[in-house]
Write a protein that holds these residues in place. Sequence first.
Motif, PDB file in Angstrom:
ATOM      1  N   ALA A   1       0.826  -1.209   0.000  1.00 38.03           N
ATOM      2  CA  ALA A   1       0.000   0.000   0.000  1.00 38.03           C
ATOM      3  C   ALA A   1       0.861   1.260   0.000  1.00 38.03           C
ATOM      4  O   ALA A   1       1.633   1.490   0.922  1.00 38.03           O
ATOM      5  N   GLY A   2       0.698   2.089  -1.041  1.00 37.10           N
ATOM      6  CA  GLY A   2       1.387   3.368  -1.118  1.00 37.10           C
ATOM      7  C   GLY A   2       2.890   3.285  -1.204  1.00 37.10           C
ATOM      8  O   GLY A   2       3.582   4.268  -0.961  1.00 37.10           O
ATOM      9  N   ARG A   3       3.410   2.153  -1.615  1.00 37.32           N
ATOM     10  CA  ARG A   3       4.861   1.993  -1.643  1.00 37.32           C
ATOM     11  C   ARG A   3       5.355   1.670  -3.043  1.00 37.32           C
ATOM     12  O   ARG A   3       4.596   1.647  -4.006  1.00 37.32           O
ATOM     13  N   GLY A   4       6.645   1.410  -3.117  1.00 35.27           N
ATOM     14  CA  GLY A   4       7.254   1.097  -4.402  1.00 35.27           C
ATOM     15  C   GLY A   4       6.953  -0.317  -4.848  1.00 35.27           C
ATOM     16  O   GLY A   4       6.218  -1.053  -4.211  1.00 35.27           O
ATOM     17  N   LEU A   5       7.541  -0.683  -5.963  1.00 33.44           N
ATOM     18  CA  LEU A   5       7.296  -1.976  -6.575  1.00 33.44           C
ATOM     19  C   LEU A   5       8.401  -2.965  -6.220  1.00 33.44           C
ATOM     20  O   LEU A   5       9.577  -2.642  -6.287  1.00 33.44           O
ATOM     21  N   GLN A   6       7.975  -4.162  -5.895  1.00 32.33           N
ATOM     22  CA  GLN A   6       8.921  -5.229  -5.625  1.00 32.33           C
ATOM     23  C   GLN A   6       8.870  -6.187  -6.809  1.00 32.33           C
ATOM     24  O   GLN A   6       7.809  -6.738  -7.119  1.00 32.33           O
ATOM     25  N   LEU A   7       9.993  -6.386  -7.457  1.00 32.36           N
ATOM     26  CA  LEU A   7      10.035  -7.306  -8.581  1.00 32.36           C
ATOM     27  C   LEU A   7       9.945  -8.735  -8.071  1.00 32.36           C
ATOM     28  O   LEU A   7      10.731  -9.155  -7.234  1.00 32.36           O
ATOM     29  N   LEU A   8       8.972  -9.471  -8.591  1.00 28.65           N
ATOM     30  CA  LEU A   8       8.781 -10.861  -8.181  1.00 28.65           C
ATOM     31  C   LEU A   8       9.410 -11.822  -9.197  1.00 28.65           C
ATOM     32  O   LEU A   8      10.192 -12.685  -8.839  1.00 28.65           O
ATOM     33  N   PHE A   9       9.018 -11.671 -10.439  1.00 25.78           N
ATOM     34  CA  PHE A   9       9.505 -12.552 -11.494  1.00 25.78           C
ATOM     35  C   PHE A   9       9.711 -11.753 -12.771  1.00 25.78           C
ATOM     36  O   PHE A   9       9.037 -10.763 -13.006  1.00 25.78           O
ATOM     37  N   TYR A  10      10.653 -12.214 -13.578  1.00 24.84           N
ATOM     38  CA  TYR A  10      10.747 -11.676 -14.926  1.00 24.84           C
ATOM     39  C   TYR A  10      11.110 -12.806 -15.873  1.00 24.84           C
ATOM     40  O   TYR A  10      11.678 -13.822 -15.481  1.00 24.84           O
ATOM     41  N   SER A  11      10.747 -12.572 -17.145  1.00 22.27           N
ATOM     42  CA  SER A  11      10.937 -13.607 -18.152  1.00 22.27           C
ATOM     43  C   SER A  11      11.401 -12.974 -19.454  1.00 22.27           C
ATOM     44  O   SER A  11      10.837 -11.985 -19.902  1.00 22.27           O
ATOM     45  N   VAL A  12      12.425 -13.554 -20.045  1.00 19.95           N
ATOM     46  CA  VAL A  12      12.936 -13.048 -21.319  1.00 19.95           C
ATOM     47  C   VAL A  12      12.515 -13.933 -22.477  1.00 19.95           C
ATOM     48  O   VAL A  12      12.816 -13.630 -23.640  1.00 19.95           O
ATOM     49  N   GLY A  13      11.799 -15.033 -22.180  1.00 20.33           N
ATOM     50  CA  GLY A  13      11.347 -15.905 -23.254  1.00 20.33           C
ATOM     51  C   GLY A  13      10.451 -17.001 -22.716  1.00 20.33           C
ATOM     52  O   GLY A  13      10.314 -17.193 -21.497  1.00 20.33           O
ATOM     53  N   ILE A  14       9.827 -17.727 -23.632  1.00 28.18           N
ATOM     54  CA  ILE A  14       8.921 -18.813 -23.249  1.00 28.18           C
ATOM     55  C   ILE A  14       9.647 -19.807 -22.346  1.00 28.18           C
ATOM     56  O   ILE A  14      10.741 -20.266 -22.663  1.00 28.18           O
ATOM     57  N   GLY A  15       9.008 -20.115 -21.236  1.00 27.41           N
ATOM     58  CA  GLY A  15       9.570 -21.100 -20.315  1.00 27.41           C
ATOM     59  C   GLY A  15      10.735 -20.616 -19.485  1.00 27.41           C
ATOM     60  O   GLY A  15      11.268 -21.373 -18.662  1.00 27.41           O
ATOM     61  N   GLN A  16      11.161 -19.367 -19.695  1.00 26.50           N
ATOM     62  CA  GLN A  16      12.303 -18.822 -18.951  1.00 26.50           C
ATOM     63  C   GLN A  16      11.800 -17.879 -17.876  1.00 26.50           C
ATOM     64  O   GLN A  16      11.275 -16.814 -18.180  1.00 26.50           O
ATOM     65  N   ILE A  17      11.955 -18.294 -16.630  1.00 28.01           N
ATOM     66  CA  ILE A  17      11.466 -17.504 -15.517  1.00 28.01           C
ATOM     67  C   ILE A  17      12.608 -17.283 -14.531  1.00 28.01           C
ATOM     68  O   ILE A  17      13.298 -18.239 -14.160  1.00 28.01           O
ATOM     69  N   SER A  18      12.770 -16.044 -14.116  1.00 24.94           N
ATOM     70  CA  SER A  18      13.740 -15.726 -13.066  1.00 24.94           C
ATOM     71  C   SER A  18      12.981 -15.167 -11.878  1.00 24.94           C
ATOM     72  O   SER A  18      12.111 -14.314 -12.041  1.00 24.94           O
ATOM     73  N   SER A  19      13.319 -15.667 -10.719  1.00 25.27           N
ATOM     74  CA  SER A  19      12.647 -15.238  -9.503  1.00 25.27           C
ATOM     75  C   SER A  19      13.565 -14.341  -8.702  1.00 25.27           C
ATOM     76  O   SER A  19      14.732 -14.672  -8.508  1.00 25.27           O
ATOM     77  N   GLU A  20      13.033 -13.218  -8.268  1.00 24.69           N
ATOM     78  CA  GLU A  20      13.830 -12.280  -7.508  1.00 24.69           C
ATOM     79  C   GLU A  20      13.674 -12.445  -6.004  1.00 24.69           C
ATOM     80  O   GLU A  20      14.565 -12.103  -5.241  1.00 24.69           O
ATOM     81  N   VAL A  21      12.533 -12.938  -5.595  1.00 23.33           N
ATOM     82  CA  VAL A  21      12.256 -13.031  -4.166  1.00 23.33           C
ATOM     83  C   VAL A  21      11.658 -14.400  -3.872  1.00 23.33           C
ATOM     84  O   VAL A  21      10.639 -14.749  -4.434  1.00 23.33           O
ATOM     85  N   PRO A  22      12.286 -15.182  -3.000  1.00 24.21           N
ATOM     86  CA  PRO A  22      11.691 -16.484  -2.646  1.00 24.21           C
ATOM     87  C   PRO A  22      10.380 -16.277  -1.908  1.00 24.21           C
ATOM     88  O   PRO A  22      10.284 -15.431  -1.044  1.00 24.21           O
ATOM     89  N   GLN A  23       9.377 -17.012  -2.307  1.00 16.29           N
ATOM     90  CA  GLN A  23       8.070 -16.767  -1.715  1.00 16.29           C
ATOM     91  C   GLN A  23       7.118 -17.890  -2.045  1.00 16.29           C
ATOM     92  O   GLN A  23       7.487 -18.900  -2.603  1.00 16.29           O
ATOM     93  N   ASN A  24       5.892 -17.621  -1.734  1.00 15.46           N
ATOM     94  CA  ASN A  24       4.825 -18.579  -1.929  1.00 15.46           C
ATOM     95  C   ASN A  24       4.255 -18.551  -3.331  1.00 15.46           C
ATOM     96  O   ASN A  24       3.259 -19.204  -3.609  1.00 15.46           O
ATOM     97  N   LEU A  25       4.850 -17.797  -4.216  1.00 15.02           N
ATOM     98  CA  LEU A  25       4.305 -17.614  -5.540  1.00 15.02           C
ATOM     99  C   LEU A  25       5.201 -18.235  -6.598  1.00 15.02           C
ATOM    100  O   LEU A  25       6.394 -18.428  -6.370  1.00 15.02           O
TER     101      LEU A  25
END
Lengths: 113, 112
Positions: B40-64
């Motif tokens: 709430a009212g704060r900045g953005l936390q990067l969770l995941f990003y992907s540069v291609g199909i099936g390629q996922i990078s996780s920035e924060v370990p979590q339940n997601l």
Amino acid sequence: SQELEQSPQSLIVQEGKNLTINCTSSKTLYGLYWYKQKYGEGLIFLMMLQKGGEEKSHEKITAKLDEKKQQSSLHITASQPSHAGIYLCGAAPYNNAGNMLTFGGGTRLMVKP
Amino acid sequence: SQTIHQWPATLVQPVGSPLSLECTVEGTSNPNLYWYRQAAGRGLQLLFYSVGIGQISSEVPQNLSASRPQDRQFILSSKKLLLSDSGFYLCAWSQGAVTEAFFGQGTRLTVV
């Protein structure tokens, strides 16, 4: 990892006044982005700065990137109620494996009419 | 022109239930895709990003978790939601090495 610090965290100004928001990086930046967000909505892209010393303007908003490419400022001239919202700076570091974009904590701006 | 769609806009889910948020991009190919969470009212936390199909990078370990089954589709999931998963989730895309990112309208998730 890239860390961006924004200041102030919140700001209340009288309509017509000028204001400045700062964004400082712990690392040299490859690109610095400014966004505006209205509560509960997505982000609207304002400007991107990439060169040291670069300055860009859009209407009454001016953004600058310092020569070392580690600090940026966003300046609003003669603020209006329509300028209210959350301003976020985002950055891509030099070694941008994966094109990762990270953001500062945001600055909440209120403009009093 | 390019557009990004994110749904649903709001979601109320009980603790322990699964989650699936979907994001699709139109008008571009091979975009970089991102999932962010905003307190709430704060900045953005990067969770995941992907540069291609099936390629996922996780920035924060979590339940997601995130998946990219198609070039322009990015899905955020959870098998069992926690109260702490509540927040505003934003999907974004960008094109190229260093270009601006464009955001969806966000999903407000409330876990009860």
